[in-house]
Motif scaffolding. Structure first.
Motif, PDB file in Angstrom:
ATOM      1  N   VAL A 104     117.242  39.185  82.167  1.00 30.18           N
ATOM      2  CA  VAL A 104     116.830  40.532  82.572  1.00 30.18           C
ATOM      3  C   VAL A 104     117.052  41.516  81.424  1.00 30.18           C
ATOM      4  CG1 VAL A 104     117.188  42.458  84.150  1.00 30.18           C
ATOM      5  CG2 VAL A 104     117.393  40.124  85.005  1.00 30.18           C
ATOM      6  N   LEU A 105     115.989  42.214  81.020  1.00 25.38           N
ATOM      7  CA  LEU A 105     116.116  43.342  80.113  1.00 25.38           C
ATOM      8  C   LEU A 105     115.978  44.631  80.930  1.00 25.38           C
ATOM      9  CD1 LEU A 105     114.086  42.498  76.873  1.00 25.38           C
ATOM     10  CD2 LEU A 105     116.541  42.297  77.268  1.00 25.38           C
ATOM     11  N   LEU A 106     116.716  45.649  80.521  1.00 23.38           N
ATOM     12  CA  LEU A 106     116.655  46.948  81.181  1.00 23.38           C
ATOM     13  C   LEU A 106     115.991  47.959  80.263  1.00 23.38           C
ATOM     14  CD1 LEU A 106     120.343  47.205  82.520  1.00 23.38           C
ATOM     15  CD2 LEU A 106     118.353  46.250  83.712  1.00 23.38           C
ATOM     16  N   TYR A 107     115.183  48.842  80.832  1.00 22.05           N
ATOM     17  CA  TYR A 107     114.653  49.963  80.056  1.00 22.05           C
ATOM     18  C   TYR A 107     114.852  51.251  80.837  1.00 22.05           C
ATOM     19  CZ  TYR A 107     110.395  50.213  82.943  1.00 22.05           C
ATOM     20  OH  TYR A 107     109.505  50.354  83.977  1.00 22.05           O
ATOM     21  N   SER A 108     115.019  52.348  80.104  1.00 20.52           N
ATOM     22  CA  SER A 108     115.283  53.646  80.720  1.00 20.52           C
ATOM     23  C   SER A 108     114.056  54.542  80.633  1.00 20.52           C
ATOM     24  CB  SER A 108     116.474  54.327  80.045  1.00 20.52           C
ATOM     25  OG  SER A 108     116.231  54.496  78.659  1.00 20.52           O
TER      26      SER A 108
END
Length: 258
Positions: free
Chosen positions: A89-93
């Protein structure tokens, strides 16, 4: 010129005010791509984004940049995509669900063919800080917000959209590395639809003259934008194109108005 900041509801409050204003050439809307995003996102607005406005001129294109923190590792878009395929899982804001920043990131995610989880904040500045602090893995956010962090080495710019910027000339355009990525960052002036055409063209002539002044162009570029005046007809077409573009992205991403 009196500037009245009608903030709130993704710019729809300001747009509604201008749509209903007297069409006498004294009231205008300064719009960004959020105008088309909000119109595509909200089904029951008190105005029609195409029918109720007349374009005066595009002013410039805001540059957004795909950022990662140095600690993440990738130094190219290709390396980030490879990491996304390898990491669960990659997170982006972004500056919140349904914001232009949210959809810029979703557009990158779809074009790159990767999975990533959205984390929304109240502003682009807050979203940027999350990348700087390595609490999220990447984000596509305005160049003007991140240029200081690029200079001091706290952010790595991987690509710029829509085109290369003279502020970071060595950073490739997104289209060079992710060919399917499409984005419009148009800023411009709109008037109520019934504004007489002679007034529209007089204003367009004045704006075009000012936007070709070297000192004005320098100031606009310093803000992370590219000056790009247009005819009223070209800007009307740009609004229609943006509305259709962001509508597709919203549908693909399943974004709902909050």
């Amino acid at each position: 010129v009196v500037v009245e900041n009608r903030a709130g509801a993704g710019g729809t409050l300001a747009a509604a005010t201008v749509a209903k204003a007297t069409p006498d050439g004294y009231t205008f809307l300064l719009q960004s791509n959020q105008f088309a995003v909000s119109a595509a996102l909200h089904a029951n607005l008190p105005y029609d984004p195409i029918r109720d406005f007349a374009g005066i001129s595009q002013l410039g294109n805001g540059t957004v940049v795909l950022y990662v923190p140095p600690s993440l590792g990738p130094r190219t878009v290709k390396e980030l995509i490879a990491l996304a395929h390898a990491k669960p899982v990659l997170l982006y804001s972004s500056s919140g669900a349904g914001s232009g920043a949210h959809l810029n990131n979703e557009m990158f995610r779809y074009a790159a063919g990767i999975k990533a989880t959205h984390v929304g904040f109240r502003s682009s500045s807050e979203a940027m800080i999350e990348v700087v602090a390595s609490r999220v893995h990447f984000s596509v956010l305005p160049l003007g917000t991140g240029i200081a962090f690029i200079k001091d080495g706290r952010l790595i710019p991987l690509a710029a959209a829509e085109q290369r910027s003279p502020l970071i000339p060595d950073v490739p355009a997104m289209s060079e590395v992710v060919p399917n990525y499409q984005r419009s960052g148009a800023y411009g002036l709109l008037a109520p639809a019934a504004t007489p055409r002679p007034i529209i063209h007089q204003l367009n002539s004045g704006l075009t003259r000012v936007l070709t002044m070297p000192e004005v162009q320098e100031r606009i570029r310093a803000l992370g934008m590219m000056p790009s005046p247009s005819t009223p007809e070209e800007f009307d077409q740009q609004i229609r194109t943006d509305y259709a573009l962001w509508g597709r992205v919203i549908k693909q991403a399943g974004v709902k108005a909050e």
